[in-house]
Each structure stands twice: as structure tokens, then as C-alpha cells.
Design a protein around this motif. Structure first.
Motif, PDB file in Angstrom:
ATOM      1  N   ALA A  31     115.836  56.226  57.168  1.00  0.00           N
ATOM      2  CA  ALA A  31     116.128  57.561  56.641  1.00  0.00           C
ATOM      3  C   ALA A  31     115.386  58.631  57.436  1.00  0.00           C
ATOM      4  CB  ALA A  31     115.747  57.649  55.170  1.00  0.00           C
ATOM      5  N   GLN A  32     114.256  58.272  58.040  1.00  0.00           N
ATOM      6  CA  GLN A  32     113.489  59.237  58.829  1.00  0.00           C
ATOM      7  C   GLN A  32     114.233  59.641  60.098  1.00  0.00           C
ATOM      8  OE1 GLN A  32     109.494  58.064  59.746  1.00  0.00           O
ATOM      9  NE2 GLN A  32     109.103  57.371  57.648  1.00  0.00           N
ATOM     10  N   ALA A  33     114.899  58.704  60.724  1.00  0.00           N
ATOM     11  CA  ALA A  33     115.582  58.985  61.993  1.00  0.00           C
ATOM     12  C   ALA A  33     116.592  60.119  61.870  1.00  0.00           C
ATOM     13  CB  ALA A  33     116.228  57.716  62.541  1.00  0.00           C
ATOM     14  N   PRO A  34     117.520  60.081  60.888  1.00  0.00           N
ATOM     15  CA  PRO A  34     118.460  61.209  60.787  1.00  0.00           C
ATOM     16  C   PRO A  34     117.777  62.527  60.429  1.00  0.00           C
ATOM     17  CG  PRO A  34     119.180  59.381  59.393  1.00  0.00           C
ATOM     18  CD  PRO A  34     117.872  59.000  59.966  1.00  0.00           C
ATOM     19  N   VAL A  35     116.720  62.456  59.619  1.00  0.00           N
ATOM     20  CA  VAL A  35     116.010  63.689  59.250  1.00  0.00           C
ATOM     21  C   VAL A  35     115.412  64.325  60.496  1.00  0.00           C
ATOM     22  CG1 VAL A  35     114.024  64.608  58.005  1.00  0.00           C
ATOM     23  CG2 VAL A  35     115.541  62.984  56.889  1.00  0.00           C
ATOM     24  N   TYR A  36     114.720  63.537  61.311  1.00  0.00           N
ATOM     25  CA  TYR A  36     114.129  64.088  62.525  1.00  0.00           C
ATOM     26  C   TYR A  36     115.191  64.495  63.539  1.00  0.00           C
ATOM     27  CZ  TYR A  36     109.326  63.120  61.190  1.00  0.00           C
ATOM     28  OH  TYR A  36     108.113  63.140  60.562  1.00  0.00           O
ATOM     29  N   LEU A  37     116.312  63.804  63.576  1.00  0.00           N
ATOM     30  CA  LEU A  37     117.409  64.190  64.470  1.00  0.00           C
ATOM     31  C   LEU A  37     117.955  65.561  64.089  1.00  0.00           C
ATOM     32  CD1 LEU A  37     119.294  63.285  66.788  1.00  0.00           C
ATOM     33  CD2 LEU A  37     120.802  62.391  65.023  1.00  0.00           C
ATOM     34  N   VAL A  38     118.166  65.780  62.807  1.00  0.00           N
ATOM     35  CA  VAL A  38     118.673  67.078  62.338  1.00  0.00           C
ATOM     36  C   VAL A  38     117.631  68.169  62.570  1.00  0.00           C
ATOM     37  CG1 VAL A  38     119.318  68.380  60.282  1.00  0.00           C
ATOM     38  CG2 VAL A  38     120.292  66.125  60.677  1.00  0.00           C
ATOM     39  N   LEU A  39     116.376  67.902  62.186  1.00  0.00           N
ATOM     40  CA  LEU A  39     115.324  68.905  62.364  1.00  0.00           C
ATOM     41  C   LEU A  39     115.046  69.192  63.839  1.00  0.00           C
ATOM     42  CD1 LEU A  39     112.811  67.807  59.593  1.00  0.00           C
ATOM     43  CD2 LEU A  39     114.349  69.769  59.563  1.00  0.00           C
ATOM     44  N   GLY A  40     115.282  68.223  64.694  1.00  0.00           N
ATOM     45  CA  GLY A  40     115.057  68.411  66.119  1.00  0.00           C
ATOM     46  C   GLY A  40     116.131  69.228  66.811  1.00  0.00           C
ATOM     47  N   THR A  41     117.291  69.338  66.192  1.00  0.00           N
ATOM     48  CA  THR A  41     118.376  70.110  66.805  1.00  0.00           C
ATOM     49  C   THR A  41     118.691  71.408  66.067  1.00  0.00           C
ATOM     50  OG1 THR A  41     120.015  68.802  65.592  1.00  0.00           O
ATOM     51  CG2 THR A  41     119.487  68.108  67.835  1.00  0.00           C
ATOM     52  N   ILE A  42     118.327  71.502  64.792  1.00  0.00           N
ATOM     53  CA  ILE A  42     118.696  72.667  63.985  1.00  0.00           C
ATOM     54  C   ILE A  42     117.993  73.949  64.454  1.00  0.00           C
ATOM     55  CG2 ILE A  42     116.972  72.490  62.160  1.00  0.00           C
ATOM     56  CD1 ILE A  42     119.341  72.932  60.203  1.00  0.00           C
ATOM     57  N   TRP A  43     116.877  73.819  65.138  1.00  0.00           N
ATOM     58  CA  TRP A  43     116.150  75.010  65.579  1.00  0.00           C
ATOM     59  C   TRP A  43     116.955  75.817  66.591  1.00  0.00           C
ATOM     60  CZ3 TRP A  43     114.794  75.758  70.674  1.00  0.00           C
ATOM     61  CH2 TRP A  43     114.871  74.643  71.496  1.00  0.00           C
ATOM     62  N   LEU A  44     117.934  75.193  67.232  1.00  0.00           N
ATOM     63  CA  LEU A  44     118.742  75.910  68.221  1.00  0.00           C
ATOM     64  C   LEU A  44     119.708  76.910  67.591  1.00  0.00           C
ATOM     65  CD1 LEU A  44     119.598  73.016  70.647  1.00  0.00           C
ATOM     66  CD2 LEU A  44     118.243  75.037  71.165  1.00  0.00           C
ATOM     67  N   LEU A  45     120.164  76.646  66.382  1.00  0.00           N
ATOM     68  CA  LEU A  45     121.191  77.498  65.775  1.00  0.00           C
ATOM     69  C   LEU A  45     120.754  78.952  65.602  1.00  0.00           C
ATOM     70  CD1 LEU A  45     122.640  74.995  63.166  1.00  0.00           C
ATOM     71  CD2 LEU A  45     123.547  75.601  65.414  1.00  0.00           C
ATOM     72  N   PRO A  46     119.590  79.242  65.033  1.00  0.00           N
ATOM     73  CA  PRO A  46     119.227  80.657  64.894  1.00  0.00           C
ATOM     74  C   PRO A  46     118.788  81.312  66.201  1.00  0.00           C
ATOM     75  CG  PRO A  46     117.571  79.269  63.855  1.00  0.00           C
ATOM     76  CD  PRO A  46     118.672  78.376  64.333  1.00  0.00           C
ATOM     77  N   LEU A  47     118.563  80.525  67.235  1.00  0.00           N
ATOM     78  CA  LEU A  47     118.084  81.090  68.494  1.00  0.00           C
ATOM     79  C   LEU A  47     119.199  81.457  69.468  1.00  0.00           C
ATOM     80  CD1 LEU A  47     114.965  78.899  69.262  1.00  0.00           C
ATOM     81  CD2 LEU A  47     115.054  81.225  68.447  1.00  0.00           C
ATOM     82  N   ARG A  48     120.444  81.284  69.068  1.00  0.00           N
ATOM     83  CA  ARG A  48     121.552  81.538  69.991  1.00  0.00           C
ATOM     84  C   ARG A  48     121.500  82.954  70.563  1.00  0.00           C
ATOM     85  NH1 ARG A  48     126.874  83.478  69.802  1.00  0.00           N
ATOM     86  NH2 ARG A  48     128.191  82.472  71.345  1.00  0.00           N
ATOM     87  N   ARG A  49     121.399  83.955  69.691  1.00  0.00           N
ATOM     88  CA  ARG A  49     121.375  85.344  70.167  1.00  0.00           C
ATOM     89  C   ARG A  49     120.118  85.637  70.978  1.00  0.00           C
ATOM     90  NH1 ARG A  49     123.822  89.502  65.789  1.00  0.00           N
ATOM     91  NH2 ARG A  49     125.970  88.859  66.093  1.00  0.00           N
ATOM     92  N   PHE A  50     119.008  85.051  70.562  1.00  0.00           N
ATOM     93  CA  PHE A  50     117.764  85.251  71.293  1.00  0.00           C
ATOM     94  C   PHE A  50     117.878  84.696  72.711  1.00  0.00           C
ATOM     95  CE2 PHE A  50     113.458  83.884  72.504  1.00  0.00           C
ATOM     96  CZ  PHE A  50     112.817  85.101  72.435  1.00  0.00           C
ATOM     97  N   LEU A  51     118.454  83.512  72.851  1.00  0.00           N
ATOM     98  CA  LEU A  51     118.617  82.918  74.178  1.00  0.00           C
ATOM     99  C   LEU A  51     119.589  83.724  75.036  1.00  0.00           C
ATOM    100  CD1 LEU A  51     118.679  79.159  73.192  1.00  0.00           C
ATOM    101  CD2 LEU A  51     116.814  80.409  74.273  1.00  0.00           C
ATOM    102  N   ILE A  52     120.644  84.267  74.416  1.00  0.00           N
ATOM    103  CA  ILE A  52     121.577  85.126  75.153  1.00  0.00           C
ATOM    104  C   ILE A  52     120.855  86.379  75.624  1.00  0.00           C
ATOM    105  CG2 ILE A  52     123.608  86.609  74.892  1.00  0.00           C
ATOM    106  CD1 ILE A  52     124.789  84.412  73.073  1.00  0.00           C
ATOM    107  N   TRP A  53     120.014  86.955  74.767  1.00  0.00           N
ATOM    108  CA  TRP A  53     119.239  88.134  75.156  1.00  0.00           C
ATOM    109  C   TRP A  53     118.318  87.815  76.329  1.00  0.00           C
ATOM    110  CZ3 TRP A  53     113.831  88.507  74.605  1.00  0.00           C
ATOM    111  CH2 TRP A  53     113.303  89.739  74.992  1.00  0.00           C
ATOM    112  N   MET A  54     117.696  86.644  76.300  1.00  0.00           N
ATOM    113  CA  MET A  54     116.797  86.274  77.395  1.00  0.00           C
ATOM    114  C   MET A  54     117.546  86.166  78.719  1.00  0.00           C
ATOM    115  SD  MET A  54     114.171  83.494  75.730  1.00  0.00           S
ATOM    116  CE  MET A  54     113.798  82.829  77.322  1.00  0.00           C
TER     117      MET A  54
END
Length: 60
Positions: A31-54
């Protein structure tokens, strides 16, 4: 400036995840593997505009 803000944001996010680690660590390994997989990739979603700005210098 953008890279410093990105690193600061990632450090805050990592701190939040580390705060959750006792709860996540209590889960079974399978159960830990999917949790860490999701948490390891979810940080990208709110950063989309920030990365485009960069890359472009324009917000949005």
C-alpha cells in the motif's frame, strides 16, 4: 530566482510528506508504493504555470 523558489517549494512539500511518513509507514508495503508514487508525481500539477513562467517569462 525561479529555481530558488522551486527548490523552496519542494523543500516545503517534502517537509509535509515527511510529516505524513509515520502514517504512511504504518501501511503495508504494497500500500505504501502507490501512495509514494502518487505523492511523488502530484507535486507537478500545481507547478505547471510556474514552470511555464520560468521558461517563457510570462505567467499563463
Amino acid at each position: 530566482m525561479g529555481i530558488l523558489l522551486l527548490l523552496a517549494g519542494l523543500m516545503v512539500y517534502a517537509g509535509v510528506i515527511m510529516g505524513l511518513s509515520p502514517w504512511i509507514g504504518a501501511l503495508p508495503i504494497l500500500a505504501q508504493a502507490p501512495v509514494y508514487l502518487v505523492l511523488g508525481t502530484i507535486w507537478l500539477l500545481p507547478l505547471r504555470r510556474f514552470l511555464i513562467w520560468m521558461e517563457t517569462g510570462r505567467w499563463g
